[in-house]
Scaffold this motif. Structure first.
Motif, mmCIF file in Angstrom:
data_model
loop_
_atom_site.group_PDB
_atom_site.id
_atom_site.type_symbol
_atom_site.label_atom_id
_atom_site.label_comp_id
_atom_site.label_asym_id
_atom_site.label_seq_id
_atom_site.Cartn_x
_atom_site.Cartn_y
_atom_site.Cartn_z
ATOM 1 N N ARG A 1 9.343 18.395 -11.102
ATOM 2 C CA ARG A 1 8.653 18.960 -12.228
ATOM 3 C C ARG A 1 6.662 18.546 -12.757
ATOM 4 N N PHE A 2 7.678 17.580 -13.522
ATOM 5 C CA PHE A 2 5.752 17.085 -14.047
ATOM 6 C C PHE A 2 5.389 15.798 -14.534
ATOM 7 N N LEU A 3 5.649 14.932 -13.040
ATOM 8 C CA LEU A 3 5.584 13.842 -12.013
ATOM 9 C C LEU A 3 5.121 14.057 -10.412
ATOM 10 N N PRO A 4 5.647 15.164 -10.499
ATOM 11 C CA PRO A 4 5.537 15.349 -8.799
ATOM 12 C C PRO A 4 5.098 14.215 -7.948
ATOM 13 N N GLY A 5 6.271 13.471 -7.489
ATOM 14 C CA GLY A 5 5.783 12.772 -6.362
ATOM 15 C C GLY A 5 6.315 11.103 -6.862
ATOM 16 N N TYR A 6 6.363 11.187 -8.431
ATOM 17 C CA TYR A 6 7.357 8.985 -8.796
ATOM 18 C C TYR A 6 8.370 9.478 -8.311
ATOM 19 N N LEU A 7 9.078 9.933 -7.926
ATOM 20 C CA LEU A 7 10.828 9.487 -7.794
ATOM 21 C C LEU A 7 10.564 9.398 -6.229
ATOM 22 N N ALA A 8 9.799 9.885 -5.343
ATOM 23 C CA ALA A 8 9.805 9.311 -3.787
ATOM 24 C C ALA A 8 8.417 7.774 -3.722
ATOM 25 N N ALA A 9 8.281 7.885 -4.911
ATOM 26 C CA ALA A 9 7.136 6.676 -4.948
ATOM 27 C C ALA A 9 8.294 5.380 -5.066
ATOM 28 N N THR A 10 8.917 6.079 -6.228
ATOM 29 C CA THR A 10 10.071 4.489 -6.037
ATOM 30 C C THR A 10 10.780 4.481 -5.330
ATOM 31 N N ASN A 11 11.457 5.218 -4.873
ATOM 32 C CA ASN A 11 12.351 4.950 -3.695
ATOM 33 C C ASN A 11 12.054 4.303 -2.858
ATOM 34 N N GLU A 12 10.353 4.868 -2.597
ATOM 35 C CA GLU A 12 9.658 3.753 -1.339
ATOM 36 C C GLU A 12 9.317 2.067 -1.602
ATOM 37 N N TRP A 13 8.818 2.450 -2.652
ATOM 38 C CA TRP A 13 8.464 1.069 -3.576
ATOM 39 C C TRP A 13 9.715 0.241 -3.001
ATOM 40 N N PHE A 14 10.804 0.366 -3.530
ATOM 41 C CA PHE A 14 11.878 -0.106 -4.155
ATOM 42 C C PHE A 14 12.631 -0.872 -2.290
ATOM 43 N N ARG A 15 12.206 0.503 -1.556
ATOM 44 C CA ARG A 15 12.592 -0.317 -0.702
ATOM 45 C C ARG A 15 11.606 -1.240 0.474
ATOM 46 N N VAL A 16 10.267 -1.261 0.329
ATOM 47 C CA VAL A 16 9.663 -1.965 0.645
ATOM 48 C C VAL A 16 8.945 -2.726 0.171
ATOM 49 N N PHE B 1 0.809 -1.019 0.304
ATOM 50 C CA PHE B 1 -0.276 -0.173 0.204
ATOM 51 C C PHE B 1 1.436 0.982 0.047
ATOM 52 N N PRO B 2 0.597 2.001 -0.984
ATOM 53 C CA PRO B 2 -0.680 2.135 -2.148
ATOM 54 C C PRO B 2 -0.648 2.106 -3.050
ATOM 55 N N HIS B 3 0.579 0.794 -3.507
ATOM 56 C CA HIS B 3 1.014 0.769 -4.851
ATOM 57 C C HIS B 3 0.496 -0.921 -4.851
ATOM 58 N N HIS B 4 0.187 -0.651 -6.437
ATOM 59 C CA HIS B 4 -0.223 -2.235 -7.069
ATOM 60 C C HIS B 4 1.012 -2.161 -7.853
ATOM 61 N N GLY B 5 1.506 -3.267 -7.556
ATOM 62 C CA GLY B 5 2.181 -4.521 -8.397
ATOM 63 C C GLY B 5 3.242 -3.909 -8.274
ATOM 64 N N TYR B 6 4.421 -3.953 -10.450
ATOM 65 C CA TYR B 6 4.951 -2.603 -10.303
ATOM 66 C C TYR B 6 4.476 -1.345 -10.648
ATOM 67 N N ILE B 7 4.782 0.353 -10.586
ATOM 68 C CA ILE B 7 4.730 1.018 -10.524
ATOM 69 C C ILE B 7 5.117 2.078 -11.650
ATOM 70 N N TRP B 8 5.270 1.214 -12.645
ATOM 71 C CA TRP B 8 6.546 1.496 -13.375
ATOM 72 C C TRP B 8 6.319 0.025 -14.716
ATOM 73 N N ASN B 9 6.560 0.429 -15.896
ATOM 74 C CA ASN B 9 7.210 -0.278 -16.804
ATOM 75 C C ASN B 9 8.958 -0.885 -16.597
ATOM 76 N N TYR B 10 8.777 -1.643 -16.191
ATOM 77 C CA TYR B 10 10.347 -2.605 -15.625
ATOM 78 C C TYR B 10 10.624 -3.321 -16.981
ATOM 79 N N GLY B 11 12.559 -3.148 -16.631
ATOM 80 C CA GLY B 11 12.947 -4.572 -17.394
ATOM 81 C C GLY B 11 14.669 -3.578 -17.587
ATOM 82 N N ALA B 12 15.320 -4.257 -18.483
ATOM 83 C CA ALA B 12 16.512 -3.862 -18.602
ATOM 84 C C ALA B 12 17.901 -3.544 -20.129
ATOM 85 N N VAL B 13 18.420 -2.692 -19.050
ATOM 86 C CA VAL B 13 19.297 -2.318 -21.129
ATOM 87 C C VAL B 13 20.297 -3.393 -21.034
ATOM 88 N N PRO B 14 19.946 -4.015 -22.308
ATOM 89 C CA PRO B 14 20.911 -4.889 -23.137
ATOM 90 C C PRO B 14 22.697 -4.243 -23.301
#
Length: 266
Positions: free
Chosen positions: A164-179, A72-85
């Motif tokens: 600036r354009f997607l406020p809160g997204y980086l904070a949510a990303t940090n939280e998602w990976f932490r928890v 909570f409050p996230h559902h699954g992965y919150i971005w498209n996730y992958g790898a750089v070849p």
């Protein structure tokens, strides 16, 4: 038994780890991203480093397919996730920025664009920055980028533009990976740089270093227990199109999806 194999433009099989170039346009900081997990989904899919041709498979633990929990409050992965070849985080090398060894994977990337991708899609993503997660003592860089076709792509050119354009997204990303591992009984992950998302220039420096480590993997200078088989590089690890087709032919045929444990959606 789920496996996603890849074909090149000529219809012949390739490795998404070794045969797809890192960059679609290096001068514009645009990389090729191999999508492993579409946004809002839970199955923990990843490029198999051990299997020849490196298909995408579902990660397992004790023979059971892995899913990430909804934290909570996230559902699954919150971005498209992958790898750089054609990148690799060498587990035998101490990263000079984090003082921790690499995690033995191609570098991860989070695509923050609005379109939901598909498993195995190869998309072009503009690099914006990077976070440096420390996962059980290993360096696990997380590139941040945006699909070049996204409506915001022309306005997002560095990591500071994201807030600036997607406020809160980086904070949510940090939280998602932490928890995200806590519900599975593991400790909270930590980050280098006090959790700061670093700039595009720093991200490109990391990409350059991880490409060099991948080159060392392919040449044998940095041996590792993973498959280096490819079908396009002129080196000792190259296999023929017939050999590649034979590898795929031996894989289990596609079947109906298995039922998902309802606990995944809790």
């Amino acid at each position: 038994d789920y496996k996603v194999f890849f074909k090149g433009p000529d219809g012949k099989y390739i490795s998404p780890f070794h045969d797809i170039p890192t960059y679609a346009s290096e001068d514009k900081s645009i990389v090729n991203m191999v999508v492993e997990v579409p946004r809002w989904t839970n199955a923990k899919l990843e490029i198999s480093k051990a299997d020849a041709l490196n298909p995408i498979v579902q990660d397992e633990k004790k023979g059971v397919p892995r899913f990430v929990h909804n934290c909570f409050p996230h559902h699954g992965y919150i971005w498209n996730y992958g790898a750089v070849p054609q990148t690799w985080e060498n587990p035998s090398t101490i990263d000079k920025h984090t003082n921790a060894k690499g995690d033995n994977d191609p570098v991860d990337i989070c695509d923050i664009s609005e379109k939901i991708a598909t498993v195995g899609q190869v998309k072009q993503v503009k690099v914006l920055g990077v976070m440096a997660m420390i996962d059980e003592g290993e360096t696990d860089y997380k590139l941040i980028g945006i699909d070049v076709t996204d409506p915001l792509a022309s306005q997002l050119n560095d990591i500071d533009d994201v807030d600036r354009f997607l406020p809160g997204y980086l904070a949510a990303t940090n939280e998602w990976f932490r928890v995200y591992k806590i519900p599975a009984g593991k400790p909270e992950n930590t980050f280098a740089f006090n959790g700061e998302a670093k700039s595009k220039d720093f991200a490109l420096q990391i990409l350059s270093e991880l490409r060099e480590q991948w080159v060392a993997l392919q040449t044998g200078e940095a041996p590792a227990k993973l498959s280096t088989a490819n079908t396009t590089l002129e080196n000792k690890n190259k296999i023929s199109a017939d050999q590649a087709a034979s590898i795929v032919a031996k894989a289990a045929p596609a079947a109906a999806p298995a039922p998902i444990d309802p606990s995944v959606h809790k």
